[in-house]
Design a protein around this motif. Sequence first.
Motif, PDB file in Angstrom:
ATOM      1  N   ASN A  78       0.838  -1.433   0.032  1.00  0.00           N
ATOM      2  CA  ASN A  78       0.122   0.460  -0.030  1.00  0.00           C
ATOM      3  C   ASN A  78       0.859   0.986   0.247  1.00  0.00           C
ATOM      4  O   ASN A  78       0.486   2.501  -0.228  1.00  0.00           O
ATOM      5  CB  ASN A  78      -1.118  -0.417   1.181  1.00  0.00           C
ATOM      6  N   ALA A  79       2.787   1.362   0.707  1.00  0.00           N
ATOM      7  CA  ALA A  79       2.957   2.839   0.925  1.00  0.00           C
ATOM      8  C   ALA A  79       2.892   3.150  -0.495  1.00  0.00           C
ATOM      9  O   ALA A  79       3.448   4.173  -1.435  1.00  0.00           O
ATOM     10  CB  ALA A  79       3.708   2.112   2.099  1.00  0.00           C
ATOM     11  N   LEU A  80       3.498   1.384  -1.672  1.00  0.00           N
ATOM     12  CA  LEU A  80       4.054   2.171  -3.313  1.00  0.00           C
ATOM     13  C   LEU A  80       3.317   2.267  -3.786  1.00  0.00           C
ATOM     14  O   LEU A  80       3.543   2.887  -4.620  1.00  0.00           O
ATOM     15  CB  LEU A  80       4.954   0.831  -3.146  1.00  0.00           C
ATOM     16  N   TRP A  81       2.261   1.884  -3.378  1.00  0.00           N
ATOM     17  CA  TRP A  81       0.946   2.364  -4.824  1.00  0.00           C
ATOM     18  C   TRP A  81       0.779   3.820  -4.166  1.00  0.00           C
ATOM     19  O   TRP A  81      -0.193   4.188  -5.164  1.00  0.00           O
ATOM     20  CB  TRP A  81      -0.303   1.377  -4.474  1.00  0.00           C
ATOM     21  N   GLN A  82       1.182   4.873  -3.398  1.00  0.00           N
ATOM     22  CA  GLN A  82       0.591   5.686  -3.596  1.00  0.00           C
ATOM     23  C   GLN A  82       0.840   7.269  -3.909  1.00  0.00           C
ATOM     24  O   GLN A  82       0.058   7.894  -4.584  1.00  0.00           O
ATOM     25  CB  GLN A  82       1.007   6.368  -1.794  1.00  0.00           C
ATOM     26  N   THR A  83       2.388   6.497  -5.126  1.00  0.00           N
ATOM     27  CA  THR A  83       2.432   7.230  -6.390  1.00  0.00           C
ATOM     28  C   THR A  83       3.110   6.503  -6.931  1.00  0.00           C
ATOM     29  O   THR A  83       5.064   6.284  -7.465  1.00  0.00           O
ATOM     30  CB  THR A  83       4.286   8.345  -6.129  1.00  0.00           C
ATOM     31  N   PRO A  84       2.635   5.537  -8.690  1.00  0.00           N
ATOM     32  CA  PRO A  84       2.996   4.842  -9.158  1.00  0.00           C
ATOM     33  C   PRO A  84       3.239   4.910 -10.728  1.00  0.00           C
ATOM     34  O   PRO A  84       4.583   4.542 -10.607  1.00  0.00           O
ATOM     35  CB  PRO A  84       1.400   3.990  -9.607  1.00  0.00           C
ATOM     36  N   ALA A  85       3.421   6.380 -10.726  1.00  0.00           N
ATOM     37  CA  ALA A  85       3.893   7.370 -12.342  1.00  0.00           C
ATOM     38  C   ALA A  85       5.744   7.947 -11.763  1.00  0.00           C
ATOM     39  O   ALA A  85       5.855   7.549 -12.397  1.00  0.00           O
ATOM     40  CB  ALA A  85       2.822   8.596 -12.426  1.00  0.00           C
ATOM     41  N   THR A  86       6.063   8.087 -10.562  1.00  0.00           N
ATOM     42  CA  THR A  86       6.980   8.096  -9.845  1.00  0.00           C
ATOM     43  C   THR A  86       8.012   7.507  -9.130  1.00  0.00           C
ATOM     44  O   THR A  86       8.649   7.371  -8.535  1.00  0.00           O
ATOM     45  CB  THR A  86       6.876   9.470  -9.408  1.00  0.00           C
ATOM     46  N   LEU A  87       7.330   6.024  -9.448  1.00  0.00           N
ATOM     47  CA  LEU A  87       7.355   5.155  -8.186  1.00  0.00           C
ATOM     48  C   LEU A  87       9.057   4.356  -9.119  1.00  0.00           C
ATOM     49  O   LEU A  87       8.935   4.066 -10.549  1.00  0.00           O
ATOM     50  CB  LEU A  87       7.568   4.091  -8.232  1.00  0.00           C
ATOM     51  N   THR A  88      10.091   4.172  -8.400  1.00  0.00           N
ATOM     52  CA  THR A  88      11.446   3.764  -8.765  1.00  0.00           C
ATOM     53  C   THR A  88      11.247   2.300  -9.209  1.00  0.00           C
ATOM     54  O   THR A  88      10.498   1.852  -8.118  1.00  0.00           O
ATOM     55  CB  THR A  88      12.656   4.517  -7.417  1.00  0.00           C
ATOM     56  N   PRO A  89      12.452   1.632 -10.084  1.00  0.00           N
ATOM     57  CA  PRO A  89      11.749   0.601 -10.426  1.00  0.00           C
ATOM     58  C   PRO A  89      12.571  -0.816  -8.930  1.00  0.00           C
ATOM     59  O   PRO A  89      11.633  -1.757  -9.436  1.00  0.00           O
ATOM     60  CB  PRO A  89      12.895   0.507 -11.556  1.00  0.00           C
ATOM     61  N   THR A  90      13.293  -0.425  -9.245  1.00  0.00           N
ATOM     62  CA  THR A  90      14.275  -1.363  -7.871  1.00  0.00           C
ATOM     63  C   THR A  90      13.826  -0.717  -6.227  1.00  0.00           C
ATOM     64  O   THR A  90      14.276   0.560  -6.372  1.00  0.00           O
ATOM     65  CB  THR A  90      14.667  -1.565  -8.382  1.00  0.00           C
ATOM     66  N   LEU A  91      14.559  -0.928  -5.264  1.00  0.00           N
ATOM     67  CA  LEU A  91      14.620  -0.993  -3.693  1.00  0.00           C
ATOM     68  C   LEU A  91      16.182  -0.666  -4.007  1.00  0.00           C
ATOM     69  O   LEU A  91      16.823  -1.758  -4.589  1.00  0.00           O
ATOM     70  CB  LEU A  91      14.164  -1.107  -2.455  1.00  0.00           C
TER      71      LEU A  91
END
Length: 356
Positions: A78-91
């Motif tokens: 749920n935390a990663l789904w807050q910004t799907p467009a600007t989300l980095t591909p990997t941690l």
Amino acid sequence: MPLQESSSSPDEALADPALSLPSMDACTHQDLRRMAANLAIPVEPVIEDTDPMVDILTEDTPARLALPLNKTVSKITNALWQTPATLTPTLKGAERRYYVPNSEHDYLYSQPNPGSLVVQAAAQKERLPQPGPSPKAREPKRLDLLGRKVYATGALQLRIANQQAMLSRYAFNTWQAVEKFRDRLPVEDCQEFTAVALEGKVISQTALQAALDTVDSAAHTMATGVVMRRGAWLHVSGIPPDVQHTIQDLPFEGKALFSEHTDSRLHTLKDTRSTLKSLGIHTPAPQRRHLPYRQQGRAQPQVPCGDYWRRRSWASGGSSRASAHPQGVRGRHRRPRTDTQHGGPHSPSHQGKPQF
């Protein structure tokens, strides 16, 4: 003449280990009641639609179990789904924890090079001196960048699953090595120790199967990223759609974005001028068609109508129309009048009359 050695089993001779992954019984993989009881988590049976006509064939099959989603897993998701467009591909932290030899598997750390005649054709169509890392057009460039993210995510998943598979095998070997202490235990504890060791090996096998399934999913993810990037370059290259479909479905070799067989497929093209030029085949440039004055985007001067020149002729004292307007009324050339139009001696009506 000595006989050739053959396989001990016909199934071994026909089976190809490269075509299928080692798998376990799905029933054993889903029967995780003991694990759920040890972790104190509730489980739910998976309800499947069955045909009452043939339900007698599946009576002995154990019911499948659905495990709940862990709270930590749900929180991270749920935390990663807050910004799907600007989300980095990997941690970044995960990138540092899972490594494989870079010399032999550099495709897991870097994007595949898009070098191919397809890229050269796209550069010529976009009028670029050298091909760039991504297409110049806006929409294909976005698709290429999205494919890079998908590819990087699949590469990290593949490295994680590879380590999980090794850890599962290591756990299985550990439980197998512990069994040698069974004979040194008291008789009352020997049976319980055997059950625990057997349970540990079953858990290791189940974890190994889960790791292999993750490898399969990661490979699908990487292939999806490759297809997206190929589609972006092919869209700009101007190659015919039927050839695009063939090139897009060529195997991915892990070295370059396009397969080594891509260029050989392009050598058969004859209707794409940009691709033929990149192949070294000279094609004459199409001749430019000279458009009329009006179609070149310029305003054509308006010619006055015939009434204007007629009024001007009467105002000037009966001057000829040819002197007032060299092209005649409405811009047309008129034939000069002859005696045939007024019944002269050369007209058809006088040619047949006798002369007195």
